[in-house]
Design an enzyme around this catalytic site. Structure first.
Site, PDB file in Angstrom:
ATOM      1  N   GLY A 125     157.369 -60.406 -45.700  1.00 30.13           N
ATOM      2  CA  GLY A 125     156.152 -60.244 -44.904  1.00 30.13           C
ATOM      3  C   GLY A 125     155.795 -58.775 -44.761  1.00 30.13           C
ATOM      4  O   GLY A 125     155.236 -58.345 -43.752  1.00 30.13           O
ATOM      5  N   GLY A 127     152.255 -57.513 -43.715  1.00 27.91           N
ATOM      6  CA  GLY A 127     151.711 -57.870 -42.411  1.00 27.91           C
ATOM      7  C   GLY A 127     151.579 -56.671 -41.486  1.00 27.91           C
ATOM      8  O   GLY A 127     151.897 -55.532 -41.855  1.00 27.91           O
ATOM      9  N   GLN A 128     151.123 -56.947 -40.263  1.00 26.82           N
ATOM     10  CA  GLN A 128     150.848 -55.876 -39.306  1.00 26.82           C
ATOM     11  C   GLN A 128     152.106 -55.059 -39.007  1.00 26.82           C
ATOM     12  O   GLN A 128     152.103 -53.838 -39.071  1.00 26.82           O
ATOM     13  CB  GLN A 128     150.299 -56.468 -37.998  1.00 26.82           C
ATOM     14  N   LEU A 129     153.202 -55.736 -38.676  1.00 26.42           N
ATOM     15  CA  LEU A 129     154.454 -55.036 -38.393  1.00 26.42           C
ATOM     16  C   LEU A 129     155.115 -54.578 -39.692  1.00 26.42           C
ATOM     17  O   LEU A 129     155.610 -53.448 -39.789  1.00 26.42           O
ATOM     18  CB  LEU A 129     155.389 -55.972 -37.612  1.00 26.42           C
ATOM     19  N   ASP A 169     156.238 -59.754 -50.356  1.00 23.15           N
ATOM     20  CA  ASP A 169     155.231 -60.566 -49.671  1.00 23.15           C
ATOM     21  C   ASP A 169     154.662 -61.547 -50.690  1.00 23.15           C
ATOM     22  O   ASP A 169     154.930 -61.396 -51.885  1.00 23.15           O
ATOM     23  CB  ASP A 169     154.109 -59.676 -49.078  1.00 23.15           C
ATOM     24  N   ILE A 170     153.865 -62.512 -50.205  1.00 20.58           N
ATOM     25  CA  ILE A 170     153.216 -63.412 -51.179  1.00 20.58           C
ATOM     26  C   ILE A 170     151.859 -62.872 -51.609  1.00 20.58           C
ATOM     27  O   ILE A 170     151.228 -63.404 -52.487  1.00 20.58           O
ATOM     28  CB  ILE A 170     153.059 -64.866 -50.648  1.00 20.58           C
ATOM     29  N   ASP A 229     158.136 -65.473 -52.267  1.00 14.01           N
ATOM     30  CA  ASP A 229     157.838 -66.507 -51.282  1.00 14.01           C
ATOM     31  C   ASP A 229     159.155 -66.875 -50.588  1.00 14.01           C
ATOM     32  O   ASP A 229     160.086 -67.352 -51.239  1.00 14.01           O
ATOM     33  CB  ASP A 229     157.247 -67.732 -52.013  1.00 14.01           C
ATOM     34  N   TYR A 289     153.769 -72.162 -32.509  1.00 17.80           N
ATOM     35  CA  TYR A 289     154.394 -70.863 -32.768  1.00 17.80           C
ATOM     36  C   TYR A 289     155.569 -70.645 -31.806  1.00 17.80           C
ATOM     37  O   TYR A 289     156.665 -70.262 -32.219  1.00 17.80           O
ATOM     38  CB  TYR A 289     153.322 -69.785 -32.585  1.00 17.80           C
ATOM     39  N   LYS A 297     159.514 -70.282 -32.660  1.00 16.82           N
ATOM     40  CA  LYS A 297     160.289 -69.076 -32.310  1.00 16.82           C
ATOM     41  C   LYS A 297     161.492 -69.441 -31.441  1.00 16.82           C
ATOM     42  O   LYS A 297     162.573 -68.878 -31.606  1.00 16.82           O
ATOM     43  CB  LYS A 297     159.392 -68.048 -31.604  1.00 16.82           C
TER      44      LYS A 297
HETATM   45  N1  SER Z   1     151.210 -61.185 -31.089  1.00 21.12           N
HETATM   46  C1  SER Z   1     151.708 -62.519 -31.293  1.00 21.12           C
HETATM   47  C2  SER Z   1     150.610 -63.496 -31.269  1.00 21.12           C
HETATM   48  O1  SER Z   1     149.641 -63.267 -30.599  1.00 21.12           O
HETATM   49  C3  SER Z   1     152.700 -62.855 -30.222  1.00 21.12           C
HETATM   50  O2  SER Z   1     153.962 -62.871 -30.758  1.00 21.12           O
HETATM   51  O3  SER Z   1     150.721 -64.505 -31.889  1.00 21.12           O
END
Ligand code: SER
Length: 318
Positions: A8, A11-13, A34-35, A51, A141, A145
């Protein structure tokens, strides 16, 4: 010598963490995967299309590069996951199980996996939510988690896998855009403010959520991964906190720099998600175990974000 693989990574992080890991461990020692195709910012270092659902491919990449440590970030975020519940569960769970199984086989000696404030649900205390709270998440989500945290703890206890995790709050950075989260408004707002446009917020003005500037999030991640294993007392996932604000408070802080800036509120389905999450987080365990302490408060974050995002936008990125 650590050899790192990041999933990933676009992605943002991922895009910010990968860059920092490269400057610490050396560009060639951090394999970004990443994909999707890599953005400009990741074009200097090694990159592979991968993947995480494909366990043999993941094992092959680990083998080929002699990987020791994995930062497994690939996942669907909260808002997107509500639109694609089956895909979110498959990716968020099976991706993690693939990584943990390979770590159990000795392919990785250290694993980082991000959890979230989404593990808490409406039954947890809202203010200064403690590390050990009732966790009854109401989003796919959050469920994924929470289950993931338990898998991490299980693989550590049963197989000795050195897996470490943080419950990130909403992350705010200027180098990359978030995708599909409930806290995304706190990044989008800066783009509109700098463009001189009115911002329509998908949360209500008083929706307080825990947030963090990206610099702090990256520092926390690297500090946790460098900590002595004996000091890690939490093997599910650490509460992590920095700032807590409402959309109205954020807009007010931005108006100190851009007095013309205007915000309006048109809450959608993400409002319900936000309401089920804490207002602020108690991160005593992280502070005590590995000396976590954030640098950015709201004022400092807004000033830095506006200055740097303006620069980036002038150069045409992101
Ligand atoms: N920033 C994330 C979200 O909004 C929270 O883990 O899904």
């Amino acid at each position: 010598m650590e050899k790192i693989l990041v999933t990933g990574a676009c992605g943002q992080l991922g895009s910010e963490l990968t860059a920092d890991l490269q400057s610490i461990y050396g560009t060639d020692n951090v394999i970004a995967t990443d994909i999707v195709e890599p953005p400009e910012a990741l074009s200097d270092g090694p990159f592979e299309r991968l993947d995480v659902m494909d366990r043999p491919a993941l094992a092959g990449a680990a083998e080929r590069h002699g990987i020791t440590t994995i930062y497994h970030l690939a996942a669907l975020l909260s808002a997107k996951a509500e639109q694609q519940i089956g895909k979110a569960w498959d990716l968020n769970m099976q991706g993690l199980l693939n990584v943990l199984e390979l770590a159990r086989d000795g392919r990785f000696t250290k694993v980082f996996w991000p959890s979230s404030i989404a593990v808490f649900g409406p039954d947890a205390r809202k203010e200064q939510t403690p590390q050990n709270s009732p966790c009854n998440p109401t989003t796919v989500y959050g469920i994924s988690k929470l289950a993931g945290e338990q898998w991490c703890s299980y693989y550590h206890r049963r197989f000795g896998v050195d897996v470490r995790s943080l419950r990130y709050p909403g992350l705010i950075g200027y180098k990359s855009l978030p995708g599909g989260g409930t806290t995304d408004y706190a990044v989008d707002i800066f783009y509109k403010a700098l463009a001189g446009e009115r911002f329509s917020c998908f949360l209500e003005s008083q929706s307080r959520l825990p947030m963090m500037y990206m610099e702090d999030a990256v520092k926390a991640t690297i500090d946790l991964m460098r900590a002595d294993p004996a000091s890690i007392s939490v093997r599910t996932s650490y509460n992590l906190a920095a700032i807590s604000f409402t959309p109205e408070e954020l807009a007010f802080e931005i108006q100190k720099h851009l007095p013309e800036f205007e915000i309006s509120y048109e809450p959608d389905y993400r409002q319900q998600i936000a309401e089920s999450w804490p207002d602020s987080i108690d991160d005593t365990a992280a502070r005590e175990d590995w000396e976590w302490s954030p640098v950015y408060d709201l004022e400092k974050m807004v000033g830095d974000m506006l200055k740097n995002l303006e620069k980036e936008l002038k150069q045409g990125i992101p």
